[in-house]
Motif scaffolding. Structure first.
Motif, short mmCIF file in Angstrom:
data_model
loop_
_atom_site.label_atom_id
_atom_site.label_comp_id
_atom_site.label_asym_id
_atom_site.label_seq_id
_atom_site.Cartn_x
_atom_site.Cartn_y
_atom_site.Cartn_z
N THR A 195 0.83 -1.21 0.00
CA THR A 195 0.00 0.00 0.00
C THR A 195 0.86 1.26 0.00
O THR A 195 1.80 1.38 0.78
CB THR A 195 -0.90 0.00 1.25
OG1 THR A 195 -1.66 -1.20 1.24
CG2 THR A 195 -1.83 1.19 1.27
N VAL A 196 0.51 2.19 -0.88
CA VAL A 196 1.23 3.47 -0.97
C VAL A 196 0.45 4.51 -0.17
O VAL A 196 -0.78 4.61 -0.30
CB VAL A 196 1.34 3.92 -2.45
CG1 VAL A 196 1.98 5.29 -2.56
CG2 VAL A 196 2.12 2.89 -3.27
N PRO A 197 1.12 5.31 0.67
CA PRO A 197 0.42 6.33 1.47
C PRO A 197 -0.44 7.26 0.60
O PRO A 197 -0.04 7.64 -0.51
CB PRO A 197 1.56 7.09 2.15
CG PRO A 197 2.66 6.10 2.25
CD PRO A 197 2.55 5.25 1.00
N CYS A 198 -1.63 7.59 1.12
CA CYS A 198 -2.67 8.25 0.32
C CYS A 198 -2.26 9.63 -0.20
O CYS A 198 -2.55 9.96 -1.36
CB CYS A 198 -3.91 8.44 1.17
SG CYS A 198 -4.44 6.96 2.01
N GLY B 286 6.58 13.51 3.08
CA GLY B 286 7.84 13.81 2.38
C GLY B 286 8.60 12.59 1.89
O GLY B 286 8.92 12.48 0.70
N LYS B 287 8.89 11.65 2.81
CA LYS B 287 9.70 10.50 2.41
C LYS B 287 9.03 9.62 1.35
O LYS B 287 9.65 9.32 0.33
CB LYS B 287 10.10 9.67 3.63
CG LYS B 287 11.35 10.21 4.32
CD LYS B 287 11.79 9.25 5.41
CE LYS B 287 12.00 9.98 6.71
NZ LYS B 287 12.07 9.07 7.86
N PRO B 288 7.75 9.20 1.58
CA PRO B 288 7.14 8.39 0.52
C PRO B 288 6.98 9.16 -0.79
O PRO B 288 7.07 8.56 -1.87
CB PRO B 288 5.78 7.98 1.11
CG PRO B 288 5.56 8.84 2.30
CD PRO B 288 6.89 9.28 2.79
N ALA C 265 12.99 17.17 -9.13
CA ALA C 265 11.91 17.34 -8.16
C ALA C 265 12.50 17.72 -6.81
O ALA C 265 13.48 17.14 -6.37
CB ALA C 265 11.11 16.05 -8.04
N LEU C 266 11.89 18.70 -6.18
CA LEU C 266 12.29 19.04 -4.82
C LEU C 266 11.11 18.75 -3.89
O LEU C 266 10.01 19.26 -4.09
CB LEU C 266 12.66 20.51 -4.68
CG LEU C 266 13.09 20.79 -3.23
CD1 LEU C 266 14.60 20.72 -3.10
CD2 LEU C 266 12.58 22.09 -2.71
N VAL C 267 11.38 17.92 -2.87
CA VAL C 267 10.35 17.66 -1.86
C VAL C 267 10.75 18.43 -0.61
O VAL C 267 11.81 18.21 -0.04
CB VAL C 267 10.25 16.15 -1.54
CG1 VAL C 267 9.16 15.90 -0.51
CG2 VAL C 267 10.01 15.34 -2.81
N LEU C 268 9.88 19.34 -0.22
CA LEU C 268 10.15 20.16 0.96
C LEU C 268 9.41 19.53 2.13
O LEU C 268 8.18 19.54 2.17
CB LEU C 268 9.65 21.58 0.65
CG LEU C 268 9.97 22.71 1.61
CD1 LEU C 268 11.39 22.67 2.09
CD2 LEU C 268 9.67 24.04 0.93
N GLY C 269 10.16 18.91 3.05
CA GLY C 269 9.57 18.13 4.16
C GLY C 269 9.99 16.67 4.05
O GLY C 269 10.08 16.14 2.96
N ARG C 270 10.28 16.04 5.20
CA ARG C 270 10.76 14.65 5.19
C ARG C 270 10.01 13.77 6.19
O ARG C 270 10.59 12.88 6.82
CB ARG C 270 12.25 14.60 5.49
CG ARG C 270 12.62 15.29 6.80
CD ARG C 270 14.08 15.07 7.16
NE ARG C 270 14.49 16.05 8.15
CZ ARG C 270 15.71 16.13 8.66
NH1 ARG C 270 16.64 15.27 8.25
NH2 ARG C 270 16.01 17.04 9.55
N SER C 271 8.72 14.04 6.36
CA SER C 271 7.95 13.22 7.30
C SER C 271 7.72 11.83 6.72
O SER C 271 7.80 11.62 5.50
CB SER C 271 6.60 13.87 7.60
OG SER C 271 5.77 13.80 6.46
#
Ligand SMILES: NC(=O)C1=CN([C@@H]2O[C@H](COP(=O)(O)OP(=O)(O)OC[C@H]3O[C@@H](n4cnc5c(N)ncnc54)[C@H](OP(=O)(O)O)[C@@H]3O)[C@@H](O)[C@H]2O)C=CC1
Ligand SMILES: Nc1nc(=O)c2c([nH]1)NC[C@@H]1CN(c3ccc(C(=O)N[C@@H](CCC(=O)O)C(=O)O)cc3)C=[N+]21
Length: 299
Positions: free
Chosen positions: A137-140, A171-173, A161-167
């Motif tokens: 399952t992939v987070p929603c 962020g991580k998924p 791609a830049l992901v701002l946030g690593r929760s």
């Protein structure tokens, strides 16, 4: 002027298609997907989400079970409820609304959910599956963001791609999904140096920080696709309102496309939750998972 990516509209179409699949599943196999949502405490924002989830599950003719526990509930009670739902054949998906109060160890609670009923995709089995390219399952929220991106951009190969946030929940998924689509991915966080420059290099900017309007328009590469995950409740001119992590008014002039808040990622998160529940029900009954739901919904 940026194209506004209308997440609310896409989510409505997706939910309608999920609803059709649920009817087929019931008619062909007598299975009704069931979603159980557990809310601990009385956080008003969480109450809104939980109400929306339950209502939209019922609209898609799924079974919806809601459990409201008091803020001070002992961890053991919560774990007992999860054990009961793990064993209940009418429940195919279990979601424990986060954050949890301090007496409860969120990691223990997440680990207690049967991985095939973990429709949030937060259990280590599903996290590992995503990281290694499996079909867990992939987070929603990241799934919803990815659907919007692919629909808008098509092939993402080679884009920065830049992901701002690593929760763990966004962020991580999100970064993992972007990598899977062959983006060149950077993850930024509170210790990142030169955040504005990092943002300006990005063809795709995902903001998941939880800071109202933190990203101004001049941090955005002209023409970039901006996905604003932030949901921040602020007071402005004496009125309560929701704003994202991106300063929409200035970003709309620079970006190529942008999701609004509200009406962007939020509704997609709930639609993906229903999709994950439908898929979980199919897997638990040994039935094939419906393919091409997004294509059928959006054409
Ligand atoms: N639309 C939707 O469906 C959903 C929306 N949300 C919203 O998305 C936002 C993020 O949620 P979530 O991931 O749970 O939040 P978390 O608080 O768990 O994570 C926030 C991240 O942002 C980073 N950060 C905080 N301040 C800064 C800063 N000044 N500069 C750079 N990075 C910073 C943190 O860095 P560090 O790790 O270094 O502390 C952390 O990695 C919230 O507004 C939340 O409400 C969340 C889930 C679903
Ligand atoms: N286990 C768990 N799973 C989650 O997926 C989860 C969670 N805990 N805790 C909280 C965050 C947040 N979240 C949102 C879902 C929908 C909207 C949503 O529908 N937003 C509407 C507006 C709703 C409003 O008016 O408040 C919109 O953006 O248009 C927002 C945020 C899921 N989360």
């Amino acid at each position: 002027m940026a194209t506004i990516i209308d997440g609310k509209h896409y989510a409505e179409r997706l939910r309608a298609e999920i609803g059709r699949q649920v009817v087929q599943l019931r008619e062909a196999h007598l299975v009704t997907p069931g979603l159980a949502v557990i809310l601990v405490g009385e956080d008003p924002a969480s109450q809104v989400y939980v109400r929306n989830k339950a209502r939209q599950a019922r609209e898609a003719t799924m079974a919806s079970f809601e459990y409201r526990l008091p803020h001070g509930v002992p961890q053991e009670k919560l774990l007992e409820l999860i054990e009961r739902l793990n064993a209940d054949p009418a429940v195919h998906g279990i979601l424990v609304q986060l954050p949890l109060p301090p007496q409860v160890d969120a990691e223990r609670v997440i680990n207690a959910i049967r991985p095939d009923k973990d429709i949030d995709g937060f259990h280590p089995v599903n996290v590992g599956s995503l990281a290694t390219g499996g079909d867990g399952t992939v987070p929603c929220t990241p799934l919803g963001c990815m659907m919007l991106l692919k629909h808008h951009l098509g092939d993402l190969s080679g884009l920065r791609a830049l992901v701002l946030g690593r929760s763990n929940i966004v962020g991580k998924p999100m970064a993992t999904l972007l990598l899977r689509e062959n983006c060149t991915v950077t993850i930024a966080h509170s210790k990142t140096v030169g955040l504005d420059e990092e943002c300006r290099r990005a063809d795709i900017l995902i903001a998941a920080v939880g800071r109202p309007r933190m990203v101004p328009g001049d941090w955005i590469k002209p023409g970039a696709t901006v996905i604003d995950v932030g949901i921040n409740r602020i007071e402005e001119n004496g009125k309560a309102r929701l704003v994202g992590d991106v300063d929409f008014d200035s970003a709309v002039a620079t970006a190529g496309a942008i999701t609004p808040v509200p009406g962007g990622v939020g509704p997609m998160t709930i639609a993906c939750l229903l999709l994950n529940t439908l898929e979980a029900a199919c897997r638990q009954h040994g039935l094939p998972v419906p393919a091409g739901v997004m294509e059928a919904a959006w054409g």
